[in-house]
Motif scaffolding. Structure first.
Motif, mmCIF file in Angstrom:
data_model
loop_
_atom_site.group_PDB
_atom_site.id
_atom_site.type_symbol
_atom_site.label_atom_id
_atom_site.label_comp_id
_atom_site.label_asym_id
_atom_site.label_seq_id
_atom_site.Cartn_x
_atom_site.Cartn_y
_atom_site.Cartn_z
ATOM 1 N N SER A 1 0.834 -1.195 0.000
ATOM 2 C CA SER A 1 0.000 0.000 0.000
ATOM 3 C C SER A 1 0.873 1.251 0.000
ATOM 4 O O SER A 1 1.849 1.327 0.752
ATOM 5 N N GLN A 2 0.516 2.186 -0.816
ATOM 6 C CA GLN A 2 1.179 3.491 -0.862
ATOM 7 C C GLN A 2 0.435 4.415 0.102
ATOM 8 O O GLN A 2 -0.763 4.625 -0.055
ATOM 9 N N LYS B 1 -0.211 8.065 1.654
ATOM 10 C CA LYS B 1 -0.055 9.477 1.302
ATOM 11 C C LYS B 1 -0.749 10.340 2.344
ATOM 12 O O LYS B 1 -1.662 9.904 3.023
ATOM 13 N N ALA C 1 0.949 13.908 -0.779
ATOM 14 C CA ALA C 1 2.395 13.666 -0.708
ATOM 15 C C ALA C 1 2.631 12.201 -0.322
ATOM 16 O O ALA C 1 1.996 11.688 0.599
ATOM 17 N N ARG C 2 3.540 11.549 -1.013
ATOM 18 C CA ARG C 2 3.891 10.175 -0.673
ATOM 19 C C ARG C 2 4.712 10.164 0.611
ATOM 20 O O ARG C 2 5.722 10.848 0.701
ATOM 21 N N TYR D 1 5.141 6.848 2.653
ATOM 22 C CA TYR D 1 5.847 5.563 2.642
ATOM 23 C C TYR D 1 5.032 4.541 1.875
ATOM 24 O O TYR D 1 3.849 4.727 1.616
ATOM 25 N N GLU D 2 5.724 3.443 1.557
ATOM 26 C CA GLU D 2 5.075 2.284 0.961
ATOM 27 C C GLU D 2 5.239 1.141 1.947
ATOM 28 O O GLU D 2 6.363 0.856 2.391
ATOM 29 N N TYR E 1 10.320 4.318 3.331
ATOM 30 C CA TYR E 1 9.985 5.740 3.431
ATOM 31 C C TYR E 1 10.315 6.479 2.141
ATOM 32 O O TYR E 1 11.273 6.144 1.451
ATOM 33 N N GLN E 2 9.520 7.483 1.864
ATOM 34 C CA GLN E 2 9.692 8.259 0.640
ATOM 35 C C GLN E 2 9.966 9.733 0.921
ATOM 36 O O GLN E 2 9.957 10.544 0.012
ATOM 37 N N ARG E 3 10.243 10.001 2.179
ATOM 38 C CA ARG E 3 10.601 11.362 2.590
ATOM 39 C C ARG E 3 11.253 11.325 3.966
ATOM 40 O O ARG E 3 11.178 10.319 4.656
#
Length: 172
Positions: A34-35, A37, A41-42, A44-45, A68-70
């Motif tokens: 699951s993504q 948001k 803003a993203r 994490y996945e 993590y995406q940030r």
């Protein structure tokens, strides 16, 4: 005497490599992803993993891998974890005990590309991995189950994420 050592070595090797109690997150298969948001803003996945790639409640071992995406500071991770446990009705004494242990375990922050994985073994022991390296676990029998409940409980604050995690991926 040597002929007795060889069967013992073979048995020890078999147990080490086939025992589900000693498995690692890398030996598990993805169930769903699951993504996550916030405000488009993203963040994490998340990927749920089990031995056979199928989810069944209260069946272990399993792992939840978060990529993590940030950038996120540890204090933010701890605050959000506490909020989710409050939502699930986890008693304050347990939450505080666990948060104190997580404060010591988790890195000061995560960056885009970092992974934090919780692995819960067949006896419900737990340990965290940061970018594949073991961090340690929280010493409490219910911790693994309650941490995973943030995503997997029917009472989660994000049932859409739960559904994506527990629904097997379609083969590509």
């Amino acid at each position: 005497m040597f002929k007795f050592k060889m069967p013992l070595l073979l048995m020890a090797s078999w147990l080490l490599f086939t025992n589900p109690l000693l498995a690692s997150p890398n030996e598990l298969q993805a169930v769903g992803t699951s993504q996550v948001k916030a405000f488009f803003a993203r963040i994490y996945e998340a990927t749920l993993k089990t031995p056979d790639g199928r989810y069944q409640a209260n069946r272990y071992p399993l792992a939840l891998e978060i990529r993590y995406q940030r950038y996120i500071a540890k204090e933010m991770l701890l605050n959000v974890t506490d909020q989710q446990w409050r939502h699930l009705g986890v008693p304050a004494p347990e939450r505080q005990q666990w948060l104190t242990q997580l404060q010591k375990l988790w890195p000061n922050a995560v960056q885009a590309g970092d992974t934090l994985t919780l692995y819960v073994d067949a006896k419900r022991g737990n340990r965290f991995y940061y970018n594949g390296k073991p961090l340690g676990g929280v010493n409490h029998a219910r911790f693994g189950e309650q941490f995973l409940a943030i995503w997997l409980s029917p009472k989660t604050s994000r049932p859409d994420i739960r559904q994506q995690l527990i629904t097997p991926r379609k083969p590509t």
